[in-house]
Design an enzyme around this catalytic site. Structure first.
Site, short mmCIF file in Angstrom:
data_model
loop_
_atom_site.label_atom_id
_atom_site.label_comp_id
_atom_site.label_asym_id
_atom_site.label_seq_id
_atom_site.Cartn_x
_atom_site.Cartn_y
_atom_site.Cartn_z
CG HIS A 285 -0.49 -0.02 2.52
ND1 HIS A 285 -0.12 1.12 3.18
CD2 HIS A 285 -0.28 -1.03 3.39
CE1 HIS A 285 0.29 0.81 4.41
NE2 HIS A 285 0.21 -0.49 4.56
CD GLU A 331 -3.29 -1.59 5.56
OE1 GLU A 331 -3.55 -2.58 6.25
OE2 GLU A 331 -2.67 -0.60 6.02
CD GLU A 332 -1.21 2.03 7.71
OE1 GLU A 332 -1.95 1.54 8.57
OE2 GLU A 332 -0.04 1.65 7.52
CG ASP A 359 0.96 -3.89 4.92
OD1 ASP A 359 1.84 -3.09 5.31
OD2 ASP A 359 -0.24 -3.77 5.21
CG HIS A 429 0.88 2.47 12.56
ND1 HIS A 429 -0.33 1.98 12.96
CD2 HIS A 429 1.10 1.93 11.33
CE1 HIS A 429 -0.83 1.19 12.03
NE2 HIS A 429 0.03 1.14 11.03
#
Lengths: 473, 473
Positions: A285, A331-332, A359, A429
């Site tokens: 992604h 995606e997130e 991923d 993240h």
């Protein structure tokens, strides 16, 4: 066809393919050798990742950077001389962090700053911030027992840590991720004024880790701000609460949700020489969170997937089926790109036979996780020896990847690259998900490992599927 | 005993041990589970490594830091409540780097600084440095063909790079290490005034990587200074030479060799409950190079080995045999500690049955390399399933470790921990071999993996050896 005949057919099939594998073994070994050598001596993934990470940076859906990444990767795919490159429009959410967040613990007249960040999708605090007493829980499931009396007007602090004894850190992450995702909605029901969630990190440090959260069907006026706190500061807050349960926590965030905006999946295709209407997808992604530069999550998967098509070409492989690289958007915090790709594929009645996602970071590849039938899995497992020289040993049934999930059907093999997971949640993240934490060789080994599997699936895999279907009929 | 009877006996033996393994499987699985959990939730290796790396720092043989490390680890082992802890004296070489090295390329009146470091054991440059034209070669083996005419008065630049296509980076390193070790002695024979060796690094960056070199039997007055140059600067120098073969290279180093000094191997022992006179050794080397803090090479191996004994105790294992942790001194530039330990063991007629070394970095463990008989190796391979939950898959015959090498005999199993090797030579012997590049979980997984093997070897391993010997008789 009766059951025993079915079994005999399957055994014959297995013998046939085992035989054909032996016949072809030498050349497959050579192809893999060329693929790995090309990736390690003449790979492009690291150079692309450098640009995505250092020139563009974090690529949150709906941001200018995300659009720059769309344009950049489209141009780079075009340079590869693929048969087609195009953008697939998709509407994505646009959430913006705003000013850097601020937070402190106030106890006995002393202020102690801590590191927090808004969770993706959170509302802002009221102007001037939120200041309240804190109630600590291990999980949002504890809230019901505590009830409104003990929660109302307070900040709920969910201090659930990843279990260090789990070898697979994704499993440890999975044991806590619903705290982040659903904690605020649950706490709001009991009148909490905010939630602070311990960062889903496998390390003790000062980085807060963001990630998606949702208010579910909670009315807008009941939504409360939700932040992640660094693991070091979670320990600090918990210890401070033990000494003084009446301490106050202050935090201020100015994040904001805007209307959806148009963005794109970026798609490139090598059209198949024999079965152009059978599709193999390899992807990652393109969007990332905004705190770091998204090098591991999922810049790595993007550039590895791009290099799969290039490495096939450079290694002299002419795919029988159409191989698509798909760089999924969002995606997130929405999965809109993955859903859109599957929706369009279905509308066009495109037959997808295999999809592979990377991923899980750009670390040393260990193998794959497969979401497919047992018959197909035994077939794939027979390829293990081909991967042994590259120390690829992990072939297990399990999940694949979020973006390719919507393609799931009885006829497709879904797979996820499984890199070494020990460091992944140190960076996931957070502001330290940056280019310098990706090792060039590890990234290139991942790209080669993906290419090897795509090569084998294109050459053998779908034949088994086709024959299995014939058996069914 | 005739050959076929031998084979039958061996098969019976294998069946017997396979059966005994199945009977005991549950409890072995439980022990391994406890060992891994203890290491990951309550390990000491990371804390010890923090002290060794950040409070003490680089620990070159003969330095004050090396002696501080001896004292620190002795005290820490004493805290563990082992049966014995002692220091084993050993004379070690003392080489000192002196002032930071300086070097530049001078071409067309322009000076371009480059990053070098003296190789361990090198002589200094004359006061005021060396400045000379440069002749570039791929390997010192090219020097003979060039001869004195082309080499005399020049600096020999050996620009051999690690082969990136080799998956095992140790193999790539092995393909270049003799350039560093023997290059200067060879170049001196043809009248060179110095050697500059491309750093044995798997990465392009600015760090020069030191390491041992030797002049062999070259008379003192013929010895020439030898330095490593960073990979980036090796490329820079090579490109500059292509443009101007008459450019000059300048370097200055003030390193110095002193007389040998006394130092120590640090040894701790858990005395065996059944066979106290059979010894199992687990170790790493306490000395390191001086540029970084030696966290990966070999602080990691030291603290993992220390934790093996502690993890056995914490996991409730009572070893049958005597388990020794040996922290070897002077692996890097002399191997005096390893030789001394073996010499004393031989003099005391101590029966060593197994030795395991960790000296390949604190990265995610992948398995072990074994130097032992085929019979013993098949036995060990049968333990693979026990390690599968911990993603330990690599069991191969091969080398073990430098320090335990001198213990080699027909009766001993030697083994080396094999961590993921992709990042190791990014840091090896360079200023970036520092604590922050060691991941806590990866280090702890290594300690647990070593403990698991020591547990199994103590419980089963030597019985096979004993029986094998009976067959021989």
């Amino acid at each position: 066809m009766n059951k025993s005949l079915k079994i005999v057919s399957r055994i014959t099939l297995i013998i046939f393919f085992t035989f054909s594998l032996i016949v072809n073994a030498q050349s497959d070994e050579d192809v893999l050798k060329t693929v790995y050598k090309t990736s390690l001596t003449n790979g492009k993934s690291y150079e692309w990742l450098d640009y995505l990470s250092n020139t563009i940076g974090g690529r949150l859906s709906g941001s200018t950077n995300a659009e720059l990444a769309v344009q950049y990767t489209k141009v780079e795919l075009e340079k590869l001389g693929l048969d087609k490159v195009w953008l697939q429009p998709v509407m994505v959410p646009k959430w913006v962090r705003g000013e850097k967040e601020m937070a402190y613990i106030e106890a006995n007249g002393t202020i102690n700053k801590v590191n927090i960040c808004a969770l993706g999708g959170s509302v802002a605090t009221p102007n001037g911030g939120v200041k309240a007493q804190v109630i600590e829980v291990d999980t949002y499931k504890d809230l019901e027992a505590l009830g409104e009396e003990k929660i109302k007007g307070k900040i709920v602090f969910i201090n659930r840590a990843l279990q260090p004894e789990l070898i697979n850190t994704f499993q440890a992450y999975g044991g806590c991720s619903s705290e982040r995702y659903a904690g605020a909605a649950e706490a709001a029901k009991y009148g909490a004024v905010g939630t602070i969630v311990r960062s889903l990190s496998s390390r003790q440090d000062d980085y807060p880790h963001t990630g998606s959260m949702s208010y579910g069907d909670l009315p807008v006026e009941q939504r409360i701000p939700s932040a992640a706190i660094s693991t070091n500061d979670a320990v600090k807050l918990s210890e401070a609460l033990k000494k003084n349960k009446n301490l106050e926590f202050y935090f201020e965030m100015s994040c904001q949700q805007f209307d959806d905006v148009e963005s794109y999946n970026v798609i490139g295709e090598l059209t198949g020489s024999e079965f152009p209407n059978e599709y193999i997808v390899v992807g990652g992604h393109l969007d990332s969170w905004d705190l770091g530069d998204g090098a591991h999550d999922d810049g790595a998967g993007v550039v590895q997937s791009m290099d799969v098509l290039r490495l096939l070409k450079e290694s002299g492989v002419t795919p029988k089926r159409s191989i698509r690289v798909v760089l999924f958007m969002n995606e997130e915090n929405g999965l809109r790109g993955g859903r859109k790709y599957a929706e369009v594929a279905k509308a066009k009645n495109e037959k997808h036979v295999f999809a592979l996602e990377s991923d899980a970071g750009g670390f040393t590849p260990r193998g794959f996780s497969f979401d497919c039938s047992d018959v197909m899995f035994s077939k794939i497992e027979a390829w293990r020896p081909l991967f042994k020289p590259y120390l690829i040993h992990y072939f297990e049934k399990g999940g694949s990847g979020a973006d390719i999930g919507p393609l799931k059907s009885d006829d497709i093999v879904l797979a996820g690259l499984r890199p070494d997971s020990q460091r992944y949640f140190d960076h996931h993240h957070a502001a330290n998900d940056t280019f310098e934490h990706v090792n060039k060789r590890e990234l290139e080994l991942g790209a080669a490992t993906m290419t090897a599997l795509v090569f084998l699936m294109d050459k053998y895999g779908t034949e088994t599927i086709t024959n299995t279907k014939e058996i069914k009929d």
